[in-house]
Design a protein around this motif. Structure first.
Motif, mmCIF file in Angstrom:
data_model
loop_
_atom_site.group_PDB
_atom_site.id
_atom_site.type_symbol
_atom_site.label_atom_id
_atom_site.label_comp_id
_atom_site.label_asym_id
_atom_site.label_seq_id
_atom_site.Cartn_x
_atom_site.Cartn_y
_atom_site.Cartn_z
ATOM 1 N N TYR A 58 0.816 -1.237 0.000
ATOM 2 C CA TYR A 58 0.000 0.000 0.000
ATOM 3 C C TYR A 58 0.842 1.275 0.000
ATOM 4 C CZ TYR A 58 -2.182 -3.645 2.922
ATOM 5 O OH TYR A 58 -2.550 -4.823 3.482
ATOM 6 N N ASN A 59 1.842 1.341 0.949
ATOM 7 C CA ASN A 59 2.704 2.523 1.052
ATOM 8 C C ASN A 59 1.924 3.824 1.179
ATOM 9 O OD1 ASN A 59 4.775 0.741 0.800
ATOM 10 N ND2 ASN A 59 5.248 1.238 -1.321
ATOM 11 N N LEU A 60 0.890 3.808 2.005
ATOM 12 C CA LEU A 60 0.216 5.068 2.311
ATOM 13 C C LEU A 60 1.084 5.855 3.285
ATOM 14 C CD1 LEU A 60 -3.444 3.815 2.729
ATOM 15 C CD2 LEU A 60 -2.375 4.871 0.737
ATOM 16 N N PHE A 61 0.849 7.177 3.339
ATOM 17 C CA PHE A 61 1.652 8.007 4.225
ATOM 18 C C PHE A 61 0.996 8.038 5.603
ATOM 19 C CE2 PHE A 61 2.053 10.051 -0.088
ATOM 20 C CZ PHE A 61 3.225 9.381 -0.403
ATOM 21 N N PRO A 62 1.671 7.471 6.617
ATOM 22 C CA PRO A 62 1.015 7.283 7.911
ATOM 23 C C PRO A 62 0.761 8.580 8.675
ATOM 24 C CG PRO A 62 3.318 6.646 8.044
ATOM 25 C CD PRO A 62 3.024 6.923 6.594
ATOM 26 N N HIS A 63 1.479 9.645 8.321
ATOM 27 C CA HIS A 63 1.325 10.887 9.085
ATOM 28 C C HIS A 63 0.234 11.780 8.504
ATOM 29 C CE1 HIS A 63 3.970 11.544 5.740
ATOM 30 N NE2 HIS A 63 3.934 12.842 5.892
ATOM 31 N N MET A 64 -0.467 11.302 7.480
ATOM 32 C CA MET A 64 -1.531 12.096 6.872
ATOM 33 C C MET A 64 -2.851 11.354 6.990
ATOM 34 S SD MET A 64 0.228 13.177 3.306
ATOM 35 C CE MET A 64 1.867 13.868 3.261
ATOM 36 N N THR A 65 -3.935 12.119 6.930
ATOM 37 C CA THR A 65 -5.233 11.463 6.890
ATOM 38 C C THR A 65 -5.411 10.846 5.505
ATOM 39 O OG1 THR A 65 -6.364 13.397 6.037
ATOM 40 C CG2 THR A 65 -6.231 13.187 8.439
ATOM 41 N N PRO B 243 -4.412 6.132 7.896
ATOM 42 C CA PRO B 243 -4.380 4.819 7.242
ATOM 43 C C PRO B 243 -4.350 3.650 8.223
ATOM 44 C CG PRO B 243 -2.837 6.305 6.179
ATOM 45 C CD PRO B 243 -3.404 7.044 7.347
ATOM 46 N N GLN B 244 -3.633 3.817 9.346
ATOM 47 C CA GLN B 244 -3.494 2.702 10.299
ATOM 48 C C GLN B 244 -4.829 2.297 10.901
ATOM 49 O OE1 GLN B 244 -2.090 5.595 10.441
ATOM 50 N NE2 GLN B 244 0.095 5.323 10.160
ATOM 51 N N GLN B 245 -5.829 3.172 10.788
ATOM 52 C CA GLN B 245 -7.133 2.839 11.367
ATOM 53 C C GLN B 245 -7.994 2.022 10.414
ATOM 54 O OE1 GLN B 245 -7.593 7.112 12.199
ATOM 55 N NE2 GLN B 245 -8.384 6.500 14.181
ATOM 56 N N LEU B 246 -7.476 1.789 9.191
ATOM 57 C CA LEU B 246 -8.260 1.058 8.196
ATOM 58 C C LEU B 246 -7.753 -0.367 8.051
ATOM 59 C CD1 LEU B 246 -8.415 3.732 5.357
ATOM 60 C CD2 LEU B 246 -10.017 3.376 7.237
ATOM 61 N N SER B 247 -8.618 -1.219 7.501
ATOM 62 C CA SER B 247 -8.196 -2.589 7.210
ATOM 63 C C SER B 247 -7.279 -2.579 5.989
ATOM 64 C CB SER B 247 -9.419 -3.444 6.922
ATOM 65 O OG SER B 247 -9.937 -3.103 5.648
ATOM 66 N N GLY B 248 -6.599 -3.698 5.768
ATOM 67 C CA GLY B 248 -5.696 -3.781 4.628
ATOM 68 C C GLY B 248 -6.395 -3.499 3.303
ATOM 69 N N GLY B 249 -7.575 -4.083 3.146
ATOM 70 C CA GLY B 249 -8.313 -3.883 1.896
ATOM 71 C C GLY B 249 -8.681 -2.424 1.697
#
Ligand code: ADP
Ligand code: MG
Lengths: 251, 328
Positions: free
Chosen positions: A97-104, A145-151
């Motif tokens: 995924y590589n979402l940015f964890p410090h952003m919404t 992002p950490q609050q969401l499931s992998g999917g």
């Protein structure tokens, strides 16, 4: 499945004799590929065969050591090309995924619009919200992002690419890191994109999905193309022994 | 009434599966025995004989262990634990007060003699101001250079790396007092004359930017490769990737070591005493000579503590707030 009828137009993506060396190891050994506008091409091959490296060469996240990549007929693998412009026009979705964890979630999707496309912040956030709606995540924009499931995270990653209005999207094993019950929600989004005519290059071993969505299948082995053709043909009547072996192994 | 009964029953039930020595009755017996031992065996107040001192220490440690046995039990009420730990600490100082043989009236007269402090407070305020100026100027410059060098080191340019590596090696190895003395007393022989304040700043920045180069470099390098890939794939250039993706994440990782470094920096400003910078310690020392009482020195200790302890706690709070990203 979209038609590949527009023969007079240039292919969306064309790779010509791509070679890649990492130090002494010769990872890609002259790969050619042509992906038409609106076509979905699938890359298959065992681990280490060079699928990721080839995909990353297409938007120059990895520099090919030799060979050219053309986007809509324009060579992008020379020094004069502004790689950032090229990359802005080609989306990429990663296995992790590589979402940015410090952003919404919304900020993740709006980032490229604001700092690459230079859109005003409010407009960028509107576009981002639209993209998130398309992947079914309108309710999660303010979460991290950490609050969401992998999917859900992978769908955010797809929305992040979509928001840039790309000419094509590259997917590197987008469902490999997911728990089985989440694979389908991601594949569903990808299939909708394919139906809407998005040009896609997908590294995936999800046979069911590929059968429905992929027009072309390219089988890599040790940095070379061993077989290519219409998806159904390659899956049902593989000509090459290596392909048969591989298909048996993943079934 | 019934409330208290049920509470007690509740406690007993909760402790039912605990080993015998963690049950309240045995703890009570231990406590009584321990107090009885104090009454029977502790020497009279004042400076004890070596054997008496050993007895006091042994008695205290027994209480300490007893408290420890009780505190490690997760099910006892937190209030009881707090009260116990506090008692143990208070007991330590009380024992010291009673058995050290110190003339406490003299101590007060010497170390906390505020009657002869007129004129000292003003001197003191000036000293504190210089310490703050020194700290802030040196901290800001260190962070600017440390961050810049840290970023430069992640580029992998061998020439830059050689220079910055040398800087890091030298100024992490060289004692601060040595570089400060060299800059202030030796550089004039080469025709380079710096005011004491700026010599102190230079020495502090040289050392702390070396430490911070490594702190920032490690922070940046700890960001997963995939973050950079994702940013670049969006079309962000190297600068924008650094600014919007890498640094905000690295910043969080860097806070604990950076705080440590900045706290040391503030403490190290006292070294400027040796090159006559009129900072807090220098003025305190002057006041000592002037008024012939060590009170100003003792006070300076409290000023350092009062400045630095809140700073440490503040950054810990910041750290916890940034942790919000990691909520699950
Ligand atoms: N950055 C790199 N440095 C060195 N070797 C690499 C690097 N990336 C990939 N490789 C090597 O290239 C080969 C192909 O890797 P990859 O493209 O990731 O394969 P696939 O995606 O098909 O599993 C592997 O042998 C891998 O070890
Ligand atoms: Mg791969």
């Amino acid at each position: 499945m979209s038609a590949v009828s527009d023969t007079k137009a240039e292919p969306m993506i064309e790779a010509r004799g791509i070679h890649k060396y990492f130090g002494g190891s010769h990872v890609l050994r002259g790969i050619d590929a042509t992906i038409a506008r609106g076509e979905v091409a699938a890359l298959m091959g065992s681990s280490g065969s060079g699928k990721s490296t080839f995909l990353r060469c297409l938007n120059r996240i990895e520099e090919p050591s030799q060979g050219d990549v053309l986007i809509e007929g324009t060579v992008i693998t020379d020094l004069r090309t502004d790689v950032n412009r090229v990359r802005a026009d080609i989306g990429m979705v990663f296995q992790e995924y590589n979402l940015f964890p410090h952003m919404t979630v919304l900020e993740n999707v709006a980032l490229g619009l604001i700092y690459v496309r230079r859109r005003p912040r409010s407009e960028a956030q509107e576009t981002a919200a639209d993209a998130l709606k398309r992947v079914g995540l309108a309710d999660h924009v303010t979460k991290h992002p950490q609050q969401l499931s992998g999917g859900q995270q992978q769908r955010v990653a797809i929305a992040r690419s979509l928001a840039m209005r790309p000419k094509a999207i590259l997917f590197d094993e987008p469902t490999s890191a997911l728990d089985p019950e989440m694979v389908n929600e991601v594949l569903e989004v990808m299939r909708t994109l394919a139906e809407e005519g998005m040009t896609m290059v997908v590294v995936s071993h999800e046979i069911g999905f590929l059968r429905k969505a992929a027009d072309q299948l390219i089988m890599l082995d040790a940095g070379q193309v061993v077989e290519r053709g219409p998806t159904a043909r390659v899956l049902d009547e593989p000509e090459h022994e290596r392909t048969r072996e591989f298909l048996r192994a993943i079934r | 009434m019934t409330d208290i009964r049920t509470t007690i029953d509740d406690w007993r039930n909760r402790g039912a599966h605990q080993p015998w020595f963690r049950r309240y009755e045995w703890l009570a017996i231990g406590l009584v025995g321990w107090i009885a031992a104090a009454v029977l065996f502790l020497p009279p107040f004042g400076k004890p004989t070596p054997l008496g001192a050993a007895g006091v220490i042994l008695w205290y440690l027994t209480g300490f262990v007893l408290a420890g046995v009780m505190l490690t039990d997760r099910e006892k009420p937190i209030l009881l634990k707090r009260a116990t730990s506090l008692s143990v600490i208070v007991l330590f100082f009380w024992l010291f007060y009673r058995y050290s043989g110190t003339r406490w009236d003299r101590v007060q007269e010497q170390f906390f003699n505020f009657s002869r402090m007129d004129g000292v407070w003003e001197l003191y305020a000036q000293g504190l101001l210089v310490t703050l100026q020194l700290s802030i100027v040196a901290a800001v410059l260190s962070i600017i250079f440390g961050l810049t060098f840290g970023i430069l080191r992640t580029l992998g340019n061998p020439v830059i790396d050689l220079f910055l590596g040398l800087h890091v090696d030298i100024f992490r190895a060289l004692p601060l007092i040595v570089s400060m003395v060299l800059i202030f007393y030796a550089l004039p022989f080469l025709g380079i004359r710096l005011p004491a304040f700026w010599a102190a700043v230079l020495a502090l920045v040289l050392m702390n930017s070396a430490y911070q180069t490594e702190i920032f470099r490690a922070g940046i390098e700890s960001i997963p490769r995939g973050q950079i890939d994702a940013a670049r794939a969006l079309g962000l250039g190297p600068g924008a990737t650094m600014r919007f993706v890498i640094l905000p994440q690295a910043f969080k990782i860097v806070i604990p070591p950076l705080t440590n470094n900045l706290v040391s920096l503030v403490k190290d400003t006292a070294v400027a005493y040796v090159i006559t910078v009129p900072e807090l310690l220098t003025t305190a020392q002057q006041a000592v000579t002037w008024k012939r009482t060590p009170t100003p020195l003792v006070l300076s200790m409290f000023v350092y503590l009062a400045t630095l302890i809140p700073l440490i706690h503040l950054t810990r709070r910041l750290e916890r707030r940034l942790d919000a990203w990691n909520v699950r």
